[in-house]
Every structure is written in structure tokens, then in C-alpha cells.
Design a protein around this motif. Structure first.
Motif, PDB file in Angstrom:
ATOM      1  N   GLY A  32     -15.787  -4.165  40.444  1.00  0.00           N
ATOM      2  CA  GLY A  32     -17.133  -4.397  40.950  1.00  0.00           C
ATOM      3  C   GLY A  32     -18.173  -3.680  40.118  1.00  0.00           C
ATOM      4  O   GLY A  32     -18.299  -3.916  38.912  1.00  0.00           O
ATOM      5  N   THR A  33     -18.924  -2.774  40.739  1.00  0.00           N
ATOM      6  CA  THR A  33     -19.956  -2.029  40.021  1.00  0.00           C
ATOM      7  C   THR A  33     -19.783  -0.533  40.282  1.00  0.00           C
ATOM      8  O   THR A  33     -19.290  -0.124  41.328  1.00  0.00           O
ATOM      9  CB  THR A  33     -21.371  -2.442  40.458  1.00  0.00           C
ATOM     10  OG1 THR A  33     -21.486  -2.248  41.874  1.00  0.00           O
ATOM     11  CG2 THR A  33     -21.641  -3.900  40.136  1.00  0.00           C
ATOM     12  N   ALA A  34     -20.203   0.251  39.311  1.00  0.00           N
ATOM     13  CA  ALA A  34     -20.206   1.709  39.462  1.00  0.00           C
ATOM     14  C   ALA A  34     -21.637   2.148  39.736  1.00  0.00           C
ATOM     15  O   ALA A  34     -22.564   1.727  39.034  1.00  0.00           O
ATOM     16  CB  ALA A  34     -19.684   2.385  38.205  1.00  0.00           C
ATOM     17  N   ARG A  35     -21.807   2.985  40.742  1.00  0.00           N
ATOM     18  CA  ARG A  35     -23.147   3.480  41.046  1.00  0.00           C
ATOM     19  C   ARG A  35     -23.736   4.195  39.845  1.00  0.00           C
ATOM     20  O   ARG A  35     -24.908   4.021  39.525  1.00  0.00           O
ATOM     21  CB  ARG A  35     -23.082   4.422  42.263  1.00  0.00           C
ATOM     22  CG  ARG A  35     -24.422   4.828  42.802  1.00  0.00           C
ATOM     23  CD  ARG A  35     -25.224   3.632  43.339  1.00  0.00           C
ATOM     24  NE  ARG A  35     -26.547   4.064  43.757  1.00  0.00           N
ATOM     25  CZ  ARG A  35     -27.583   4.248  42.931  1.00  0.00           C
ATOM     26  NH1 ARG A  35     -27.439   4.030  41.634  1.00  0.00           N
ATOM     27  NH2 ARG A  35     -28.737   4.647  43.390  1.00  0.00           N
ATOM     28  N   LEU A  36     -22.912   4.988  39.148  1.00  0.00           N
ATOM     29  CA  LEU A  36     -23.317   5.596  37.883  1.00  0.00           C
ATOM     30  C   LEU A  36     -22.207   5.389  36.861  1.00  0.00           C
ATOM     31  O   LEU A  36     -21.025   5.551  37.177  1.00  0.00           O
ATOM     32  CB  LEU A  36     -23.575   7.097  38.042  1.00  0.00           C
ATOM     33  CG  LEU A  36     -24.801   7.546  38.839  1.00  0.00           C
ATOM     34  CD1 LEU A  36     -24.852   9.070  38.884  1.00  0.00           C
ATOM     35  CD2 LEU A  36     -26.084   6.992  38.255  1.00  0.00           C
ATOM     36  N   PHE A  37     -22.604   5.033  35.647  1.00  0.00           N
ATOM     37  CA  PHE A  37     -21.655   4.906  34.540  1.00  0.00           C
ATOM     38  C   PHE A  37     -22.164   5.833  33.437  1.00  0.00           C
ATOM     39  O   PHE A  37     -23.216   5.607  32.851  1.00  0.00           O
ATOM     40  CB  PHE A  37     -21.575   3.459  34.038  1.00  0.00           C
ATOM     41  CG  PHE A  37     -20.450   3.211  33.078  1.00  0.00           C
ATOM     42  CD1 PHE A  37     -19.181   2.893  33.543  1.00  0.00           C
ATOM     43  CD2 PHE A  37     -20.653   3.298  31.707  1.00  0.00           C
ATOM     44  CE1 PHE A  37     -18.125   2.669  32.663  1.00  0.00           C
ATOM     45  CE2 PHE A  37     -19.609   3.074  30.817  1.00  0.00           C
ATOM     46  CZ  PHE A  37     -18.348   2.760  31.300  1.00  0.00           C
ATOM     47  N   ILE A  38     -21.416   6.905  33.202  1.00  0.00           N
ATOM     48  CA  ILE A  38     -21.881   7.990  32.341  1.00  0.00           C
ATOM     49  C   ILE A  38     -21.160   7.926  30.994  1.00  0.00           C
ATOM     50  O   ILE A  38     -19.935   7.759  30.943  1.00  0.00           O
ATOM     51  CB  ILE A  38     -21.625   9.349  33.014  1.00  0.00           C
ATOM     52  CG1 ILE A  38     -22.225   9.363  34.427  1.00  0.00           C
ATOM     53  CG2 ILE A  38     -22.218  10.487  32.189  1.00  0.00           C
ATOM     54  CD1 ILE A  38     -21.861  10.600  35.241  1.00  0.00           C
ATOM     55  N   THR A  39     -21.908   8.077  29.916  1.00  0.00           N
ATOM     56  CA  THR A  39     -21.330   7.968  28.573  1.00  0.00           C
ATOM     57  C   THR A  39     -21.664   9.208  27.742  1.00  0.00           C
ATOM     58  O   THR A  39     -22.538   9.180  26.873  1.00  0.00           O
ATOM     59  CB  THR A  39     -21.830   6.706  27.848  1.00  0.00           C
ATOM     60  OG1 THR A  39     -23.270   6.660  27.924  1.00  0.00           O
ATOM     61  CG2 THR A  39     -21.270   5.449  28.494  1.00  0.00           C
ATOM     62  N   PRO A  40     -20.991  10.325  28.005  1.00  0.00           N
ATOM     63  CA  PRO A  40     -21.227  11.533  27.210  1.00  0.00           C
ATOM     64  C   PRO A  40     -20.936  11.275  25.735  1.00  0.00           C
ATOM     65  O   PRO A  40     -20.064  10.475  25.395  1.00  0.00           O
ATOM     66  CB  PRO A  40     -20.265  12.551  27.818  1.00  0.00           C
ATOM     67  CG  PRO A  40     -19.237  11.745  28.542  1.00  0.00           C
ATOM     68  CD  PRO A  40     -19.929  10.512  29.007  1.00  0.00           C
ATOM     69  N   GLN A  41     -21.661  11.984  24.880  1.00  0.00           N
ATOM     70  CA  GLN A  41     -21.557  11.754  23.439  1.00  0.00           C
ATOM     71  C   GLN A  41     -20.726  12.819  22.724  1.00  0.00           C
ATOM     72  O   GLN A  41     -20.361  12.636  21.559  1.00  0.00           O
ATOM     73  CB  GLN A  41     -22.965  11.729  22.820  1.00  0.00           C
ATOM     74  CG  GLN A  41     -23.922  10.751  23.490  1.00  0.00           C
ATOM     75  CD  GLN A  41     -23.507   9.306  23.294  1.00  0.00           C
ATOM     76  OE1 GLN A  41     -23.478   8.812  22.168  1.00  0.00           O
ATOM     77  NE2 GLN A  41     -23.188   8.625  24.383  1.00  0.00           N
ATOM     78  N   THR A  42     -20.452  13.928  23.391  1.00  0.00           N
ATOM     79  CA  THR A  42     -19.707  15.036  22.795  1.00  0.00           C
ATOM     80  C   THR A  42     -18.766  15.626  23.844  1.00  0.00           C
ATOM     81  O   THR A  42     -18.948  15.408  25.049  1.00  0.00           O
ATOM     82  CB  THR A  42     -20.659  16.154  22.324  1.00  0.00           C
ATOM     83  OG1 THR A  42     -21.319  16.708  23.477  1.00  0.00           O
ATOM     84  CG2 THR A  42     -21.694  15.636  21.337  1.00  0.00           C
ATOM     85  N   PRO A  43     -17.767  16.413  23.409  1.00  0.00           N
ATOM     86  CA  PRO A  43     -16.914  17.087  24.390  1.00  0.00           C
ATOM     87  C   PRO A  43     -17.714  17.997  25.325  1.00  0.00           C
ATOM     88  O   PRO A  43     -17.385  18.120  26.510  1.00  0.00           O
ATOM     89  CB  PRO A  43     -15.946  17.893  23.515  1.00  0.00           C
ATOM     90  CG  PRO A  43     -15.867  17.136  22.242  1.00  0.00           C
ATOM     91  CD  PRO A  43     -17.251  16.592  22.024  1.00  0.00           C
ATOM     92  N   GLU A  44     -18.766  18.610  24.802  1.00  0.00           N
ATOM     93  CA  GLU A  44     -19.596  19.483  25.632  1.00  0.00           C
ATOM     94  C   GLU A  44     -20.304  18.681  26.714  1.00  0.00           C
ATOM     95  O   GLU A  44     -20.406  19.118  27.867  1.00  0.00           O
ATOM     96  CB  GLU A  44     -20.606  20.239  24.759  1.00  0.00           C
ATOM     97  CG  GLU A  44     -20.000  21.259  23.817  1.00  0.00           C
ATOM     98  CD  GLU A  44     -19.291  20.647  22.605  1.00  0.00           C
ATOM     99  OE1 GLU A  44     -18.415  21.321  22.032  1.00  0.00           O
ATOM    100  OE2 GLU A  44     -19.603  19.486  22.251  1.00  0.00           O
ATOM    101  N   GLN A  45     -20.801  17.497  26.356  1.00  0.00           N
ATOM    102  CA  GLN A  45     -21.433  16.633  27.356  1.00  0.00           C
ATOM    103  C   GLN A  45     -20.403  16.114  28.356  1.00  0.00           C
ATOM    104  O   GLN A  45     -20.737  15.934  29.540  1.00  0.00           O
ATOM    105  CB  GLN A  45     -22.155  15.468  26.681  1.00  0.00           C
ATOM    106  CG  GLN A  45     -23.465  15.852  26.022  1.00  0.00           C
ATOM    107  CD  GLN A  45     -24.336  14.646  25.698  1.00  0.00           C
ATOM    108  OE1 GLN A  45     -23.893  13.488  25.796  1.00  0.00           O
ATOM    109  NE2 GLN A  45     -25.576  14.899  25.310  1.00  0.00           N
TER     110      GLN A  45
END
Length: 322
Positions: A32-45
Motif C-alpha cells: 500500500g502506502t507508507a506514511r513516511l518513506f525516508i531515504t538517508p544519504q549516509t550511515p550517519e543519517q
């Protein structure tokens, strides 16, 4: 709490989207859908995103290429955290191990295809069996992926991961220890305690692999081997329909592969909605067009029950339902 998490992500400048469709983001093309879809750019993120989701007390799921994942139907009222933007590869040809191997370090979001391609271009041998394997390095290490009688742990030199112990967070590097690994088992797979809590919360940030330098004269052979393994996947129907590959782990104690047991139960071709136990492979469930997570779960349970009733064996799924 979603708004609270979103505000933390904004402050930390971690990219995210809201109400993101999930089906296009998995090899099963289900969800279905995710309320938030997060795409960190680094291991720290990545660490910051996980910590923020934990602080917001929201459900979250960390994924790579989602090639072994069944996303839920409807709304996932939490955060899907994708590592696919964390994809650097590090290599120093002058750094060798005592046995003459060289080391290639891949961040968790590196596609397995990119890792194999990198090795091929550098004339490094050892990873050919993983040519054509979908998903990311992080996912392959997590599952201890096995292809053509070779496990990813056969190549491992070390791993790094984020580890949560109570409220504390630390980045830990682990040298490879064979005792921690087994057939499709890794020390990163969560273990659930009796109270339902996860006792092992480790999130892979990178993996270092041992490869053998073979020289320019071996380039054509490495390329040919990679093509051979990809062709075998094609011949077996791996790419005919959206799927997550093998649904169940094999168990040598059963005396036959899981697909053969399912076939012997007469289940090949069985459907539930838009999902089907593949007519060409008993251990594949395919999406014939409009499958749902519930359809897939129905077929998993049907196969487990049939094999249990006929042979007395308990099939263990390797696909992950979010």
C-alpha cells in the motif's frame, strides 16, 4: 507522532516523502502506502533516522532493495527507511590480506549487481555466483544470501553496523567469525524475546569482502561466468513475474528442496487472488498482476500446512512480511 518525526527529519536534513506508494519499490510489486518513506544519504543519517523513529515511538522498517520483502496492504502508519542512497564502494588494490586476497568495502545500499560489476571491472574473482541477484549488499549480508552453493559469508572479511542497547547507540565493526553464520542465517537477524521485544537490533552500514585478484587475463572468464549464472536465473524463471525469489529456506534434513516438497503436494499453480505458486517452480510465489500481501500470506500458509500434513516438516519462510 508522525508530524514529530517529520519535524526531526527536517531539522536533520534527511530526505523523506509522505504517503509514498510501496508496491513500485519492491520486487514483488505489492504493498500500500507508507506514511513516511525516508531515504538517508549516509550511515550517519541512517542512524539519525532510526533514532528519530524510535524517539517518536513509531513503527519503522529498514530495507535495502526490498527483494525479499512483502510490504503490507493499505497504510503503513510508520516509517519505511530505505538504505538505497547509501552506496559508496571503497577499494585499495595495495591493501591485501595474508592469504593474498584484496578487500572491497561496500556500503549497505550498494546494489549486488553493482558490487559484482565492480569486481568484474577490477578483475577480482569470487563474487561471480551472485551475478543477477537482486537487492543490496546490506540485504544480502542480513539474509546471508546463498547462490549456486556459495553464501555471501564465504566472502566476508568484516561488517559494520549500528547497534542499539537500551537507549544507547554505537557503531560496531565485527571481524568475520564463522561461528556467527550458517545457512541463510546471520548475526543481524532479529531474535524475538518471550515478551515480544527484539533482543538483537543491529543495522548493517557496510561490509568488507575478500576477493582474489585474477589479472587482466582472467577478465573474459569472469565475465563469462557472470553471464552463465544470470542465464541460469533466467532459465529458472526468476524474472518472469514479480516475486521475491525463493519463499522458503531449504533444509537438508527434509531430504529434498522445499520446492520439490511443495510440488509433491500438488501445489504448483495454486492461486490466491493475484498471487500464485509458480507453475514452473514450487518454491516461488509470483505476482500475476494484482496480488496483495494477504494473498501471498495465504499461499505461504497453504504450502506450510500441506507439507506439514504430508511429510511432517515445518517449512521456514525466508521472505519477510513487514
Amino acid at each position: 507522532m508522525i508530524d514529530f518525526l517529520a519535524s526531526m527529519l527536517k531539522v536533520a536534513k534527511i530526505p523523506y516523502t509522505e504517503n509514498e506508494p510501496l508496491a513500485p519499490k519492491s520486487t514483488f510489486k505489492v504493498g500500500g502506502t507508507a506514511r513516511l518513506f525516508i531515504t538517508p544519504q549516509t550511515p550517519e543519517q541512517l542512524e539519525a533516522a532510526i533514532s528519530a523513529a524510535r524517539s517518536a515511538e513509531l513503527p519503522y522498517f529498514v530495507t535495502g532493495g526490498a527483494s525479499n520483502v512483502v510490504y503490507p496492504d493499505g497504510l503503513y502508519n510508520g516509517a519505511i527507511i530505505s538504505t538505497q542512497s547509501i552506496k559508496e564502494i571503497f577499494y585499495d588494490p595495495d591493501e591485501t590480506t595474508p592469504d593474498g586476497s584484496v578487500l572491497v568495502t561496500c556500503q549497505c545500499g550498494v546494489p549486488m549487481a553493482a558490487f559484482v560489476d565492480f569486481c568484474t571491472k577490477k578483475n577480482l574473482t569470487g563474487a561471480e555466483q551472485f551475478a543477477g541477484l537482486p537487492g543490496t549488499v546490506g540485504g544480502a549480508v542480513y539474509m546471508n544470501a546463498r547462490c549456486f552453493d556459495r553464501s555471501i559469508s564465504d566472502l566476508l572479511y568484516s561488517t559494520s553496523h549500528i547497534e542499539y542497547t537500551g537507549e544507547k547507540t554505537k557503531i560496531t565493526e565485527l571481524p568475520f567469525n564463522a561461528a556467527d553464520w550458517d545457512y541463510k542465517k546471520s548475526p543481524f537477524q532479529a531474535h524475538t524475546a518471550e515478551d515480544g521485544s527484539q533482543t538483537n537490533q543491529r543495522y548493517i552500514t557496510q561490509a568488507t569482502f575478500r576477493l582474489t585478484p585474477a589479472g587482466a587475463s582472467a577478465h573474459d572468464r569472469i565475465v563469462a561466468d557472470c553471464k552463465k549464472y544470470i542465464a541460469e536465473r533466467v532459465d529458472k524463471g526468476h524474472f518472469k513475474y514479480p516475486s521475491a525469489g525463493s519463499v522458503f529456506k531449504n533444509n537438508h534434513a527434509f531430504g529434498a528442496p522445499s520446492g520439490k516438497l511443495i510440488d509433491d503436494c500438488g501445489l504448483k499453480g495454486l492461486t490466491a487472488g493475484g498471487a500464485q505458486i509458480a507453475p514452473f517452480h514450487g518454491n516461488f510465489i509470483i505476482n500475476t498482476g494484482n496480488a496483495t500481501a494477504d494473498n501471498i500470506r495465504t499461499l505461504v500458509k497453504s504450502a506450510q500446512k500441506a507439507v506439514k500434513d504430508k511429510f511432517g516438516f515445518d517449512l521456514e519462510p525466508e521472505i519477510i512480511f513487514v
